[in-house]
Design a protein around this motif. Structure first.
Motif, PDB file in Angstrom:
ATOM      1  N   GLN A 202       0.824  -1.204   0.000  1.00  0.00           N
ATOM      2  CA  GLN A 202       0.000   0.000   0.000  1.00  0.00           C
ATOM      3  C   GLN A 202       0.860   1.257   0.000  1.00  0.00           C
ATOM      4  N   GLU A 203       1.873   1.241   0.846  1.00  0.00           N
ATOM      5  CA  GLU A 203       2.787   2.376   0.986  1.00  0.00           C
ATOM      6  C   GLU A 203       3.515   2.635  -0.347  1.00  0.00           C
ATOM      7  N   VAL A 204       4.027   1.551  -0.924  1.00  0.00           N
ATOM      8  CA  VAL A 204       4.735   1.652  -2.198  1.00  0.00           C
ATOM      9  C   VAL A 204       3.793   2.171  -3.285  1.00  0.00           C
ATOM     10  N   LEU A 205       2.584   1.634  -3.288  1.00  0.00           N
ATOM     11  CA  LEU A 205       1.616   2.029  -4.316  1.00  0.00           C
ATOM     12  C   LEU A 205       1.232   3.494  -4.210  1.00  0.00           C
ATOM     13  N   SER A 206       1.161   4.000  -2.994  1.00  0.00           N
ATOM     14  CA  SER A 206       0.767   5.403  -2.885  1.00  0.00           C
ATOM     15  C   SER A 206       1.868   6.309  -3.436  1.00  0.00           C
ATOM     16  N   SER A 228       7.787 -10.961  -2.272  1.00  0.00           N
ATOM     17  CA  SER A 228       7.236  -9.844  -1.510  1.00  0.00           C
ATOM     18  C   SER A 228       6.031  -9.242  -2.214  1.00  0.00           C
ATOM     19  N   GLY A 229       5.703  -9.724  -3.392  1.00  0.00           N
ATOM     20  CA  GLY A 229       4.510  -9.239  -4.071  1.00  0.00           C
ATOM     21  C   GLY A 229       4.767  -8.068  -4.997  1.00  0.00           C
ATOM     22  N   LYS A 230       5.891  -8.080  -5.687  1.00  0.00           N
ATOM     23  CA  LYS A 230       6.184  -7.010  -6.642  1.00  0.00           C
ATOM     24  C   LYS A 230       5.206  -7.038  -7.812  1.00  0.00           C
ATOM     25  N   THR A 231       4.891  -8.238  -8.269  1.00  0.00           N
ATOM     26  CA  THR A 231       4.007  -8.342  -9.434  1.00  0.00           C
ATOM     27  C   THR A 231       2.648  -7.695  -9.155  1.00  0.00           C
ATOM     28  N   GLU A 232       2.155  -7.906  -7.951  1.00  0.00           N
ATOM     29  CA  GLU A 232       0.887  -7.289  -7.573  1.00  0.00           C
ATOM     30  C   GLU A 232       1.007  -5.755  -7.647  1.00  0.00           C
ATOM     31  N   VAL A 233       2.151  -5.244  -7.259  1.00  0.00           N
ATOM     32  CA  VAL A 233       2.387  -3.795  -7.345  1.00  0.00           C
ATOM     33  C   VAL A 233       2.372  -3.345  -8.812  1.00  0.00           C
ATOM     34  N   TYR A 234       3.037  -4.109  -9.677  1.00  0.00           N
ATOM     35  CA  TYR A 234       3.038  -3.746 -11.104  1.00  0.00           C
ATOM     36  C   TYR A 234       1.598  -3.699 -11.624  1.00  0.00           C
ATOM     37  N   LEU A 235       0.837  -4.734 -11.294  1.00  0.00           N
ATOM     38  CA  LEU A 235      -0.523  -4.840 -11.826  1.00  0.00           C
ATOM     39  C   LEU A 235      -1.366  -3.628 -11.414  1.00  0.00           C
ATOM     40  N   ARG A 236      -1.235  -3.240 -10.155  1.00  0.00           N
ATOM     41  CA  ARG A 236      -2.037  -2.112  -9.683  1.00  0.00           C
ATOM     42  C   ARG A 236      -1.547  -0.780 -10.239  1.00  0.00           C
ATOM     43  N   ALA A 237      -0.228  -0.655 -10.367  1.00  0.00           N
ATOM     44  CA  ALA A 237       0.330   0.578 -10.935  1.00  0.00           C
ATOM     45  C   ALA A 237      -0.174   0.748 -12.369  1.00  0.00           C
ATOM     46  N   ILE A 238      -0.209  -0.354 -13.105  1.00  0.00           N
ATOM     47  CA  ILE A 238      -0.651  -0.302 -14.500  1.00  0.00           C
ATOM     48  C   ILE A 238      -2.138   0.027 -14.575  1.00  0.00           C
ATOM     49  N   ALA A 239      -2.918  -0.608 -13.709  1.00  0.00           N
ATOM     50  CA  ALA A 239      -4.355  -0.317 -13.691  1.00  0.00           C
ATOM     51  C   ALA A 239      -4.584   1.175 -13.470  1.00  0.00           C
ATOM     52  N   SER A 240      -3.791   1.731 -12.579  1.00  0.00           N
ATOM     53  CA  SER A 240      -3.947   3.144 -12.263  1.00  0.00           C
ATOM     54  C   SER A 240      -3.549   4.027 -13.451  1.00  0.00           C
ATOM     55  N   SER A 241      -2.478   3.647 -14.122  1.00  0.00           N
ATOM     56  CA  SER A 241      -2.048   4.411 -15.294  1.00  0.00           C
ATOM     57  C   SER A 241      -3.106   4.345 -16.400  1.00  0.00           C
TER      58      SER A 241
END
Ligand code: ADP
Ligand code: ZN
Length: 731
Positions: A202-206, A228-241
C-alpha cells in the motif's frame, strides 16, 4: 526555385548520418513518417526509414523510389528516441531502427502481409427489419457495437444475404479493418485472484500513485525480496495508469521463461477494457507484425515483452515496468548493443512516464543511483503473509573428497525432503554431461577448433559440443596423442547430475530443465506444469530454474557449485553470483511450508555468498562498491569496450595497436586499457582483441567516441570493430 517535399531518411546500412531524398509527386500522401522506403544509395537501392518530412529545395536530391508500407511502423514522437539511442550507443541510426522493428520487416517488405476483414457496425437507425435472421444479427451487432464477419459466420449460418440486406436498409454499415493474428485467442485465460495489498504494498503504491498523477518522468526502484509481491504492485500501478488514459509497457528478461507472469497480467486485464499484446520470440513473423501494427494503431493498452519491446510504438505511454531490472539479458550482446533498462529510462524521460525498476537484487549501478537520489527508492522488506525467507546453509566442499560434487549434507537433505513428499530444486549452471573429457593417461583434453574453450560432453546424443559455436564432434575411442583407451568425462553438468541422482535416490521423480531439454516448443511450459502438479520431486537445472517461477511446493533448493559464476573473469562476477543465489534461494518456501537452501562452495567466506545466505543486500552492496571505487569501475566510472576481430590474428593485433594509439592521443581524460586478447581470444574461428576505455564521467568518453568514425578509417578490411557502450559481458 520550387518548394518541394523532402524526406529525411535513415538508411538501414552502416551510415552514421541520415540522408535527404526528394518525395516525387506520386508518392506524396503515401510517404508518411514511420514507413519504410526504397531509396537509391550509390549504384544500388536500399531500404530506409522515413524520419521527417519538410518543405525545401530538392535540387540535386535523388527521389524516393518506392513506399514499402501502407501504414507507419512507428510515430514521429519516437524519432528523437531513436536518434538519442543511436548517439548513445555509437550505432548507425538506420541499423538502430532496423533492430527496433519486428523481424521480418528488416528486409524489402515482402513476407508479411496485412490481413483484412469486414466489420459490421450498427447505425443510429431505429426500428426492426422484417426477417427473423436479420433481426437476430442486428440484435447482436447492436449489443456489441462492432462485430467482425468471422464472428458472424460462426454464430449464423450463411449470414451474407441478411447482412447485405441490413446494409441496404441502412441498419448496418460495413468497413474493412486489419485483422490481428492473435496467438492468445486459443489459450484460455486463468482466473484472477484479487488480493488485498499488504501495508508495505500500500505504501509503495501510494508513492507510485503520486508519480503517476504528476505525469512527469519519474524513475523508481522497487526493491522487494523474492515473494514480496512485486508483481501485484506492477498490476495495480498499471491499472492506475490506464485509468488516467496512459498505457503501459512491461519488460521481462526472457519471456519464454516467464509464462506465469504473462498469465497473471492476462488474468487481471483481459476481461476489462485493456488489450494486451505480448511480444516474444515464439511469435511467427506474421504474428509479430500484427501485434506491432495493433500497437502502432493504438489498439493495445499493455505491451509485455523482452528486451526489444522497449521499442514498441505504444502511444501515450504512462508507465514502464522493468521486472528483474538487474538481469544481464536486458543487454543485447551483438550488433546494436543496447541495454533495455537504460533505454527504458531514456524513453520514460522523453515521454514523461513513470519508470518502475523492480528487483530483489538491484543492479549495483541502479542501487547506487537510488542512494544518490536520481531514482526514488521503494522497498518491500517482507514476504507476503509473513512467510519467512528460507534458511540458507553453506556447505564447505573442501571437506568433500575430490571429484565428488554432491556433499553428504545436500544428499541427505534431498533424501529427507523426498521422504516428506516435498519438492526440491537443484541448480547447476552447466548443461551437458561433463564440461570436458580428458585422457587419463596423458592428460590430453579436447578443444573446439574454432573457439578457445573445451568441448562439453553430451552423453544422450553421444557427442562433444562447443557451447559457443555449436561445433560438434564424436568422442574419440582412443586418445589421438597416446593411443590410450582411458578417455573419461571430467566434472559435472546437469545431464550427469540427473542420471547420478536417479541412482542415488531411486524412486524420486526427476526432471531436468536446461537449454537441451527445453528447445522443443512447449517443453518448458510442460516442465512448469509438471512441477506445479507435483509430478516431479526433484528438478535439476541451469539458471533457468532460478527465474521468476512460483512453485509453492518447493521447500528445498540446492546450489551444486556456487563457485562456477564466482570465478568468472569479469568484474561483475560477485554481483552476478549474489543475485543468482538470492534468486534461486527465493524459489524455496513460497508456499505454506518454510524453505531451506544449501549452497555448496569452496569459498564459503566470500562476501557474495555470505550476504546471499543472510539475505543482506545492503551488506553485499557496501562490500562490493569498495573494490569498484578503487578500480574506477561502474558505478564510479564508465566503460566502453572496443572489440576488434578477424580471421588474420596478426592483422587484428596490428589494427588494435594502431587504434589504441590513436585513442590515446585523442582522449586525455580517458584511460585506454589494452589492446589485450579478449578472455575468449578465439571465437568462431576469429581472433579477438579488446581495448577498454574507462573514464570517471560520461562526457570525456562521449567526446572521444565522436572521433571514432575518423579513427575507424585506418582499420583495414578483414578486421571488424564492435563498439560496446556500458558493456555487460566482456568475454
Ligand atoms: P515477487 O514478484 O515479489 O517475487 P509475487 O508478486 O510473485 O512476488 O508474489 C508472491 C506470491 O504472493 C504470489 O503468489 C502472489 O499471488 C501472492 N501475493 C502478492 N501480494 C499479495 C497480498 N497482498 N496478499 C496475499 N497474497 C499476495
Ligand atoms: Zn566453438
Amino acid at each position: 526555385m520550387t518548394e518541394s517535399l523532402i524526406a529525411t531518411v535513415a538508411v538501414a546500412a552502416p551510415i552514421d548520418k541520415t540522408l535527404s531524398y526528394a518525395i516525387p509527386a506520386e508518392l506524396i500522401g503515401r510517404a508518411r513518417v514511420g514507413v519504410r522506403l526504397k531509396v537509391p544509395l550509390g549504384r544500388r537501392q536500399a531500404v530506409g526509414y522515413l524520419l521527417a518530412i519538410c518543405e525545401g529545395d530538392d535540387a540535386g536530391l535523388k527521389p524516393v523510389a518506392e513506399v514499402l508500407d501502407e501504414a507507419p511502423l512507428f510515430f514521429a514522437e519516437m524519432v528523437p528516441f531513436f536518434t538519442r539511442a543511436a548517439e548513445y550507443y555509437c550505432h548507425p541510426i538506420g541499423e538502430v531502427i532496423r533492430c527496433a522493428l519486428p523481424a521480418g520487416l528488416s528486409g524489402r517488405g515482402e513476407g508479411v502481409s496485412i490481413l483484412r476483414e469486414k466489420v459490421f457496425s450498427a447505425t443510429t437507425l431505429s426500428g426492426e427489419p422484417s426477417g427473423t435472421r436479420q433481426q437476430q444479427i442486428l440484435a447482436l451487432v447492436r449489443e456489441q457495437g462492432h462485430v467482425p464477419l468471422s464472428v458472424l459466420r460462426e454464430r449464423f449460418d450463411a449470414p451474407h444475404a441478411p447482412l447485405k440486406r441490413l446494409v441496404e436498409l441502412a441498419f448496418l454499415t460495413e468497413a474493412e479493418v486489419e485483422r490481428v493474428r492473435d496467438p492468445f485467442l486459443a489459450t484460455p485465460v486463468s482466473a484472477d485472484t484479487p488480493v488485498e495489498p499488504t501495508a508495505e504494498q500500500q505504501e509503495v503504491l501510494s508513492r507510485i500513485e503520486t508519480a503517476l498523477a504528476a505525469g512527469e518522468f519519474s524513475p523508481l526502484l522497487l526493491h522487494g525480496v523474492t515473494g514480496s509481491g512485486k508483481t501485484e504492485v506492477y498490476l495495480r500501478a498499471i491499472a492506475s495508469s490506464l485509468k488516467k488514459g496512459r498505457r503501459a509497457l512491461v519488460l521481462v528478461p526472457e519471456i519464454a521463461l516467464t509464462p506465469q507472469l504473462v498469465g497473471r497480467f492476462r488474468a487481471r486485464f483481459v476481461d476489462g477494457a485493456a488489450s494486451i499484446a505480448v511480444l516474444h520470440s515464439g511469435l511467427s513473423d506474421g504474428e509479430r507484425y500484427d501485434a506491432w501494427r495493433a500497437i502502432a494503431r493504438g489498439d493495445v493498452h499493455i505491451v509485455i515483452g523482452a528486451r526489444s519491446a522497449v521499442f514498441a510504438p505504444l502511444p501515450k505511454l504512462g508507465v514502464i515496468v522493468i521486472d528483474e531490472e538487474h538481469e544481464a539479458s536486458y543487454k543485447q550482446g551483438e550488433g546494436f548493443r543496447y541495454h533495455a533498462r537504460d533505454l527504458a529510462l531514456l524513453r520514460g524521460q522523453m515521454e514523461a512516464a513513470t519508470v518502475l525498476l523492480g528487483s530483489a537484487t538491484p543492479a549495483v549501478t541502479s542501487f547506487h543511483r537510488a542512494l544518490g537520489g536520481q531514482t526514488a527508492y521503494l522497498e518491500l522488506t517482507g514476504r507476503v503473509q509473513d512467510r519467512p525467507l528460507p534458511e540458507v546453509e553453506m556447505v564447505d566442499m573442501t571437506a568433500t573428497p575430490y571429484g565428488e560434487y554432491l556433499s553428504e549434507t545436500l544428499a541427505e537433505a534431498l533424501r529427507q525432503n523426498l521422504e516428506r513428499g516435498e519438492q526440491s530444486l537443484l541448480l547447476l549452471n552447466r548443461r551437458g554431461f561433463a564440461p570436458y573429457i580428458l585422457c587419463s593417461d596423458c592428460g590430453t583434453s579436447f578443444r573446439c577448433p574454432n573457439c578457445e574453450i573445451t568441448l562439453t560432453y553430451h552423453q544422450q546424443q553421444r557427442h562433444l559440443r562447443c557451447h559457443y559455436c555449436d561445433y560438434t564432434d564424436t568422442p574419440p575411442e582412443l586418445c589421438p596423442q597416446c593411443r590410450g583407451g582411458n578417455i573419461l568425462p571430467e566434472g559435472v553438468g546437469t545431464e550427469r547430475l540427473e542420471i547420478e541422482l536417479a541412482e542415488l535416490l531411486p524412486g524420486a521423480r526427476m526432471a531436468r530443465m536446461d537449454r537441451d531439454t527445453t528447445s522443443r516448443k512447449g517443453a518448458h511450459q510442460q516442465l512448469i506444469d509438471q512441477m506445479t502438479r507435483h509430478e516431479i520431486d526433484i528438478l535439476v537445472g541451469t539458471q533457468m530454474i532460478a527465474k521468476g517461477h512460483d512453485f509453492p511446493g518447493v521447500t528445498l533448493v540446492g546450489v551444486v557449485n556456487a563457485d562456477a559464476t564466482l570465478n568468472f573473469p569479469d568484474f561483475r562476477s560477485a554481483e552476478r553470483t549474489f543475485s543468482l543465489l538470492t534468486q534461486v534461494a527465493g524459489r524455496a518456501g513460497r508456499g505454506l511450508l518454510p524453505g531451506r537452501v544449501f549452497i555448496q562452495t569452496y569459498s564459503p567466506e566470500h562476501y557474495a555468498l555470505v550476504c546471499a545466505a543472510s539475505h543482506d543486500y545492503r551488506q553485499f552492496f557496501d562490500q562490493e562498491v569498495i573494490f569498484r571505487e578503487e578500480l574506477g569501475y561502474p558505478p564510479f566510472g564508465f566503460l566502453v569496450n572496443l572489440v576488434l576481430s578477424g580471421n588474420d590474428g596478426k592483422k587484428v593485433a596490428a589494427a588494435a595497436e594502431a587504434l589504441a594509439e590513436g585513442l590515446e592521443q585523442a582522449g586525455a581524460e580517458v584511460d585506454v586499457l589494452g589492446p589485450a586478447p579478449c578472455p575468449l581470444a578465439r571465437l568462431r574461428g576469429k581472433t579477438r582483441v579488446q581495448i577498454l576505455l574507462k573514464a570517471p564521467a560520461r562526457m570525456p568518453l562521449r567526446r572521444l567516441l565522436v572521433r571514432l568514425p575518423q579513427l575507424k578509417k585506418q582499420i583495414p578490411a578483414g578486421v571488424g570493430l564492435a563498439v560496446d557502450v556500458d558493456p555487460v559481458d566482456m568475454l
